[in-house]
Design an enzyme around this catalytic site. Structure first.
Site, mmCIF file in Angstrom:
data_model
loop_
_atom_site.group_PDB
_atom_site.id
_atom_site.type_symbol
_atom_site.label_atom_id
_atom_site.label_comp_id
_atom_site.label_asym_id
_atom_site.label_seq_id
_atom_site.Cartn_x
_atom_site.Cartn_y
_atom_site.Cartn_z
ATOM 1 N N ILE A 56 2.548 7.467 7.528
ATOM 2 C CA ILE A 56 2.539 6.258 6.719
ATOM 3 C C ILE A 56 1.762 6.587 5.449
ATOM 4 C CG2 ILE A 56 2.708 4.740 8.727
ATOM 5 C CD1 ILE A 56 -0.203 3.991 8.365
ATOM 6 N N ASP A 57 1.994 5.834 4.402
ATOM 7 C CA ASP A 57 1.360 6.118 3.118
ATOM 8 C C ASP A 57 -0.158 6.092 3.233
ATOM 9 O OD1 ASP A 57 3.955 6.017 2.229
ATOM 10 O OD2 ASP A 57 3.756 4.073 1.240
ATOM 11 N N LYS A 58 -0.788 6.876 2.391
ATOM 12 C CA LYS A 58 -2.252 6.896 2.346
ATOM 13 C C LYS A 58 -2.826 5.505 2.132
ATOM 14 C CE LYS A 58 -4.386 7.997 -1.447
ATOM 15 N NZ LYS A 58 -4.962 8.716 -2.617
ATOM 16 N N THR A 60 -1.512 2.635 2.836
ATOM 17 C CA THR A 60 -1.117 1.674 3.856
ATOM 18 C C THR A 60 -2.101 1.718 5.015
ATOM 19 O OG1 THR A 60 1.214 1.999 3.291
ATOM 20 C CG2 THR A 60 0.750 0.983 5.418
ATOM 21 N N ARG A 157 8.074 0.227 -0.082
ATOM 22 C CA ARG A 157 7.591 -0.080 -1.425
ATOM 23 C C ARG A 157 8.708 0.067 -2.457
ATOM 24 N NH1 ARG A 157 2.356 3.783 -1.475
ATOM 25 N NH2 ARG A 157 2.004 2.851 -3.531
#
Length: 257
Positions: A56-58, A60, A157
Site C-alpha cells: 500500500i502507498d507510503k 496510506t 488515487r
C-alpha cells in the site's frame, strides 16, 4: 492488541502477520527514497524476517499482510496474482460526487510522468479496475469506499482523480492541499482560527479491510483496521454534524499513536 508508534498488530501466527500501519511508512524498499522509514525493517526486530506479498502507498494508513516463511509467501502471492483477495479502502474526497456507485476501468501506467505519478495510458497502461461507493456529503467533503480489483501503484488515487474528486490532502493527485479544519465545516466555530490545529493534514486514505485464505489451512480470514487518531477525529466530527459515517461507532476502536 500490541501497539507502537509505527504499527499495531492485528493478527499473528506462525505463517502470517497482519499490521495496521501509520501513514508515512513504506512497506518495502523504494528506489526513489532508499532511506525512508520502512515497516518491514521496523517490524523484523520483533518478528524476524518478513516477506512482502502486497503493497500500500507510503502515505496510506491501514492493513498490510506479510508472510513469515517462503511457503506462506508463495500462497499469498498467488492469491494476490489471481485477485482472490478482497480489499476495502475508506477515503475522504473533496467535493460532492453525483453518483452513488461508480465502476472505473481505466488502464494505468505507474511512474508515468516526471513526478512519478500513475497516469491513465490506453496504449502502455495495464488493465485496472476500481469500484467506488459514495456514502454521502459531509460539508465540503464526501466519504468514499473503494474496492480495487487490481493492485496498481496509486490505483485508487489515480482513478479518483479522473472522476474529478481527488482524495483530501493528496500531495500528488490533488491541487488542494488544504488540511481538514473543524472551522471549515462546523457552524458557529468558537475557536481561534489563526492557531487552529488541523484534524488531519495527510492523505485521507485508509486500508480498512482485507480478506484472504490462510496459506496453510485455506480458511477464509477477514481483518479490519481501526482508523488512526487523525482520521478517527474527522470521522466522529463529520458523523455528528452530517450523519454520514463510513463505519459504525460500535465497531470503532481508534488507534493510540
Amino acid at each position: 492488541m500490541k501497539r507502537n508508534n509505527d504499527y499495531s498488530v492485528i493478527y499473528s501466527d506462525d505463517d502470517i502477520v497482519v499490521f495496521n500501519k501509520r501513514s508515512g511508512l513504506l512497506i518495502a524498499a523504494d528506489r526513489y527514497d532508499p532511506d525512508a522509514p520502512r515497516l518491514d525493517v521496523v517490524a523484523e526486530k520483533e518478528f524476524g524476517k518478513l516477506f512482502a506479498v502486497h503493497r500500500i502507498d507510503k502515505d496510506t494508513s491501514g492493513l498490510v499482510i506479510y508472510a513469515k516463511n517462503a511457503e506462506a509467501h508463495k500462497s499469498l502471492s498467488k492469491q494476490f496474482e489471481e485477485r482472490s483477495v478482497e480489499k476495502t479502502y475508506h477515503c475522504l474526497v473533496n467535493g460532492h460526487p453525483t453518483w452513488d456507485n461508480l465502476k472505473v476501468s481505466l488502464p494505468l501506467q505507474p511512474d508515468g510522468d516526471d513526478r512519478h505519478r500513475t497516469v491513465v495510458n490506453k496504449r502502455f497502461g495495464k488493465p485496472s479496475k476500481t469500484d467506488f461507493e459514495n456514502l454521502g456529503n459531509c460539508g465540503p467533503f464526501s466519504w468514499i469506499i473503494a474496492h480495487p480489483h487490481t493492485g496498481r501503484t496509486h490505483q485508487i488515487r489515480a482513478h479518483l482523480q479522473t472522476t474529478g474528486f481527488p482524495i483530501v490532502c493528496d500531495p500528488l493527485y490533488s491541487g488542494n492541499q488544504h488540511p481538514v479544519l473543524l472551522s471549515d465545516f462546523k457552524r458557529k466555530y468558537n475557536g481561534d482560527t489563526l492557531n487552529e490545529r488541523p484534524l488531519l493534514n495527510r492523505l485521507a486514505l485508509h486500508a480498512y479491510s482485507i480478506s484472504i485464505n490462510h496459506p496453510k489451512t485455506n480458511e477464509r480470514m477477514s481483518f479490519n483496521a481501526p482508523y488512526p487518531r487523525d482520521m478517527e477525529a474527522v470521522r466522529k466530527q463529520l458523523a455528528k454534524l452530517f450523519k454520514v459515517n463510513p463505519i459504525k461507532d460500535s465497531d470503532s476502536n481508534n488507534e493510540e499513536d
